[in-house]
Design an enzyme around this catalytic site. Structure first.
Site, PDB file in Angstrom:
ATOM      1  N   GLY A 249      -1.381  -2.900   5.249  1.00 52.79           N
ATOM      2  CA  GLY A 249      -2.721  -2.405   4.565  1.00 52.79           C
ATOM      3  C   GLY A 249      -3.619  -3.546   4.780  1.00 52.79           C
ATOM      4  O   GLY A 249      -3.423  -4.411   5.895  1.00 52.79           O
ATOM      5  N   PHE A 251      -4.266  -5.981   3.154  1.00 53.61           N
ATOM      6  CA  PHE A 251      -4.145  -7.308   2.230  1.00 53.61           C
ATOM      7  C   PHE A 251      -2.607  -7.480   2.592  1.00 53.61           C
ATOM      8  O   PHE A 251      -2.092  -8.683   2.249  1.00 53.61           O
ATOM      9  CB  PHE A 251      -4.679  -7.177   0.813  1.00 53.61           C
ATOM     10  CG  PHE A 251      -5.912  -6.477   0.754  1.00 53.61           C
ATOM     11  CD1 PHE A 251      -7.119  -7.513   1.298  1.00 53.61           C
ATOM     12  CD2 PHE A 251      -6.213  -5.198   0.617  1.00 53.61           C
ATOM     13  CE1 PHE A 251      -8.412  -7.185   1.040  1.00 53.61           C
ATOM     14  CE2 PHE A 251      -7.586  -4.847   0.536  1.00 53.61           C
ATOM     15  CZ  PHE A 251      -8.673  -5.744   0.811  1.00 53.61           C
ATOM     16  N   ASP A 361      -7.126   3.711  -6.798  1.00 57.72           N
ATOM     17  CA  ASP A 361      -6.987   3.506  -5.399  1.00 57.72           C
ATOM     18  C   ASP A 361      -6.090   4.898  -4.776  1.00 57.72           C
ATOM     19  O   ASP A 361      -5.312   4.452  -3.865  1.00 57.72           O
ATOM     20  CB  ASP A 361      -6.505   2.077  -4.891  1.00 57.72           C
ATOM     21  CG  ASP A 361      -6.737   1.951  -3.318  1.00 57.72           C
ATOM     22  OD1 ASP A 361      -7.541   2.724  -2.916  1.00 57.72           O
ATOM     23  OD2 ASP A 361      -6.227   0.977  -2.880  1.00 57.72           O
ATOM     24  N   ASP A 378       1.197   1.116  -4.355  1.00 63.17           N
ATOM     25  CA  ASP A 378      -0.282   0.254  -4.211  1.00 63.17           C
ATOM     26  C   ASP A 378      -1.112   0.453  -5.482  1.00 63.17           C
ATOM     27  O   ASP A 378      -1.792   0.812  -5.450  1.00 63.17           O
ATOM     28  CB  ASP A 378      -0.991   0.616  -2.882  1.00 63.17           C
ATOM     29  CG  ASP A 378      -1.935  -0.210  -2.732  1.00 63.17           C
ATOM     30  OD1 ASP A 378      -2.017  -1.388  -3.566  1.00 63.17           O
ATOM     31  OD2 ASP A 378      -2.849  -0.240  -1.664  1.00 63.17           O
TER      32      ASP A 378
HETATM   33  N1  LIG Z   1       7.549   1.357  -0.868  1.00 58.12           N
HETATM   34  C1  LIG Z   1       7.205   1.657   0.416  1.00 58.12           C
HETATM   35  N2  LIG Z   1       8.006   2.380   1.005  1.00 58.12           N
HETATM   36  C2  LIG Z   1       7.477   2.668   2.234  1.00 58.12           C
HETATM   37  N3  LIG Z   1       6.459   2.246   2.756  1.00 58.12           N
HETATM   38  C3  LIG Z   1       5.513   1.732   2.023  1.00 58.12           C
HETATM   39  C4  LIG Z   1       6.006   1.146   0.821  1.00 58.12           C
HETATM   40  N4  LIG Z   1       5.012   0.485   0.469  1.00 58.12           N
HETATM   41  C5  LIG Z   1       4.197   0.501   1.181  1.00 58.12           C
HETATM   42  N5  LIG Z   1       4.204   1.060   2.329  1.00 58.12           N
HETATM   43  C6  LIG Z   1       3.575   1.207   3.587  1.00 58.12           C
HETATM   44  O1  LIG Z   1       2.714  -0.012   3.838  1.00 58.12           O
HETATM   45  C7  LIG Z   1       1.330   0.346   3.903  1.00 58.12           C
HETATM   46  C8  LIG Z   1       0.529  -0.372   3.227  1.00 58.12           C
HETATM   47  O2  LIG Z   1       1.138  -0.709   1.864  1.00 58.12           O
HETATM   48  P1  LIG Z   1      -0.021  -1.114   0.576  1.00 58.12           P
HETATM   49  O3  LIG Z   1      -0.922   0.162   0.763  1.00 58.12           O
HETATM   50  O4  LIG Z   1       0.727  -1.246  -0.792  1.00 58.12           O
HETATM   51  O5  LIG Z   1      -0.715  -2.259   1.109  1.00 58.12           O
HETATM   52  P2  LIG Z   1      -2.310  -2.866   0.983  1.00 58.12           P
HETATM   53  O6  LIG Z   1      -2.500  -4.273   1.767  1.00 58.12           O
HETATM   54  O7  LIG Z   1      -2.474  -2.963  -0.758  1.00 58.12           O
HETATM   55  O8  LIG Z   1      -3.106  -1.653   1.442  1.00 58.12           O
HETATM   56  P3  LIG Z   1      -4.431  -1.140   1.301  1.00 58.12           P
HETATM   57  O9  LIG Z   1      -5.190  -1.699   2.520  1.00 58.12           O
HETATM   58  O10 LIG Z   1      -4.486   0.053   0.951  1.00 58.12           O
HETATM   59  O11 LIG Z   1      -5.135  -2.067   0.171  1.00 58.12           O
HETATM   60  C9  LIG Z   1       1.431   1.864   3.010  1.00 58.12           C
HETATM   61  O12 LIG Z   1       0.317   2.735   3.627  1.00 58.12           O
HETATM   62  C10 LIG Z   1       2.812   2.427   3.503  1.00 58.12           C
HETATM   63  O13 LIG Z   1       2.532   3.055   4.975  1.00 58.12           O
HETATM   64 MG   LIG Z   2      -2.737   0.714   0.304  1.00 55.72          MG
END
Ligand SMILES: Nc1ncnc2c1ncn2[C@@H]1O[C@H](COP(=O)(O)OP(=O)(O)OP(=O)(O)O)[C@@H](O)[C@H]1O
Ligand SMILES: [Mg+2]
Length: 492
Positions: A249, A251, A361, A378
């Protein structure tokens, strides 16, 4: 745009590599395979190179059974010098990863299931053996009293080799020469435990119950940063074998990993940027605290554990197949599939809202699929409905206008709007607009007809995206909508 102050920056790689002499390699292999023994006269300044060696061994390909064993005549054990448990080793788990575990060989493992079956119990397991004349130390056991019960069961091959090896060590080493010093034990059980954080998502827990050492800790300024990988060893590398990055993502990076100890697959999410300030760490921890406070629900990604390392936050979660992002899920959804996803995420929202929280979110990227089950993940923007925690809304494309105007009176209804917008995107298979006329129309619940989908569904989406939050259904009302009638009858 999304505003998450705790998650910005670039990934910092900290691989420690070091040249290994043959004897050091053997020595460290021995640490990995058996016990941690460092000669007393070895200067403590060798710590960093030991760490590098340890890291190298962890990083390296799993050696085959025969070559991985320490030569039976290892000098460091044959010379009878006094030994002390390595300080480094107290900060890292001591276990023996079966040789085949990295590749899942020997496990009846279905890669689609998060918890592959454990290997069948072998008739001869290391834990059953009594080894009265061999010094055996378990750094993870509560005492080093010489209870010779290793915590880890090994495969048959490993067992034969280990057994031969131990016998030779026992023969080569005079009895009574090894001991574990009191200071070593003190190091293992650090004088002060690491800090306990108050979980703001949990009510009715007094400060004292949470952190009985709170008073003493005030005197220990500077302890908090020590939790960020201060000992230089990587818990992530030691505990997990990383297969690949499965997501990223703004972050965080998310990796598919195998936990060496239990042989199961997990997802580990790592913050990209080091969280140097306490405020950043506290903010990042809220994601973990929200997940932990929520507990289990089949439509919410399960949380297992978390830790800081090199000032980055690691979160170990249930591994899902993929997210509902258009990139990962390019095919159009049928009405039945749409209803399925809507119903399941609405269930997750009902659970979250009834616990007094809002997700803030909800979007296809944060909805994961695992074997046909939809799971909300997330929780980086999660907050309390009563407004007692800071509010950071998620991706603006999925946010209703009121929250963008900083009206936080109906945070649960923000999630309902976002779910409606996400389902709209799933149906159209086109990313939501980031600005312009269409963007503002969507904020008012205005969108063109969706061919191939029932009016009932389209009207439901419109009411979910009503500009007036009060007119949007609650998650409970959504779940009870007659549109899901057949589905709930099927489940009942
Ligand atoms: N438990 C999981 N199992 C499989 N894929 C996952 C899992 N957690 C996250 N992902 C993958 O990783 C990506 C990014 O995870 P996440 O959204 O938690 O990160 P983030 O940095 O908080 O993203 P954002 O840009 O939405 O804030 C998700 O869109 C998904 O494709
Ligand atoms: Mg995310």
């Amino acid at each position: 745009m999304k505003r998450k102050s705790h998650k910005i920056g670039k990934k910092q790689s900290r691989k420690m590599k070091g040249a290994l002499s043959n004897s050091t390699t053997r020595h460290l292999q021995l640490q990995l395979g058996q016990v941690s023994l460092i000669p007393l006269n070895q200067p403590s300044s060798t710590t960093s190179s030991d760490v590098s060696c340890f890291q190298n061994l962890l990083d390296s390909e799993p050696p085959n059974t025969s070559s991985s064993r320490v030569p039976l005549t290892d000098d460091s054990f044959a010379d009878g010098r006094d030994c002390i448990l390595s300080q480094d080793f107290f900060c890292t788990p001591d276990y023996i990863t079966p040789d085949n575990q990295h590749t899942l060989n020997g496990f009846d493992c279905d890669m689609d299931t998060p918890c592959p079956k454990s290997p069948e119990k072998l008739s001869t397991t290391k834990s059953k053996r009594c080894r009265p004349d061999v010094m055996s130390v378990q750094p993870l056991s509560p005492t080093f009293s010489g209870d010779h019960q290793p915590a880890v069961e090994l495969g048959k091959d490993s067992f034969a080799d280990e057994f031969a090896f131990e016998k030779t060590i026992a023969a080569a080493k005079p009895k009574g020469q090894n001991y574990v010093s009191q200071s070593a034990i003190a190091l293992r059980f650090r004088v002060m435990p690491p800090p306990c954080f108050r979980n703001p998502f949990l009510e009715d827990v007094t400060e004292k119950e949470i952190d009985p050492f709170g008073n003493q800790r005030l005197k220990c300024a500077g302890l908090f940063p020590a939790i960020s990988g201060g000992d230089g060893l990587s818990r992530y590398r030691a505990d997990f074998h990383e297969f690949e990055q499965i997501g990223g993502g703004n972050f965080s990076h998310v990796f598919k990993v195998l936990k060496r100890l239990d042989g199961c697959l997990y997802a580990v999410k790592r913050s990209i940027r080091p969280l140097r300030l306490e405020t950043e760490r506290t903010k990042a921890l809220m994601e973990v605290q929200a997940l932990a406070a929520l507990g289990l629900h089949q439509n919410i990604v399960s949380y297992y554990s978390s830790w800081f390392e090199n000032e980055q936050l690691y979160i170990q979660m249930e591994l899902c197949d993929h997210s509902l992002s258009i990139r990962k899920c390019p095919e159009a959804f049928t009405e039945a599939q749409v209803l399925d996803a809507l119903f399941q995420v609405a269930n997750a929202l009902q659970f979250i809202h009834e616990k007094g929280m809002a997700h803030l979110d909800v979007k296809p990227n944060n909805i994961y699929v695992k074997g046909g089950v939809y799971k909300l993940g997330d929780f980086g923007c999660a907050t309390l409905l009563d407004g007692s925690l800071p509010i950071e809304e998620g991706d603006a494309r999925y946010m209703p206008q009121e929250i963008l105007n900083e009206n936080y009176d109906h945070l649960d209804k923000v999630d309902i709007f976002s779910l409606g917008a996400s389902i709209y995107e799933l149906i159209r298979r086109l990313p939501l607009p980031e600005s312009g006329c269409q963007y503002f129309n969507l904020k008012e619940g205005k969108f063109p007809l969706l061919p191939g989908h029932s009016l009932h569904l389209q009207n439901l989406l419109k009411v979910m995206m009503d500009p007036d939050p009060v007119k949007r259904p609650s998650a409970r009302e959504l779940v009870e909508n007659p549109i899901f009638c057949k589905k709930t009858q099927r489940i009942a």
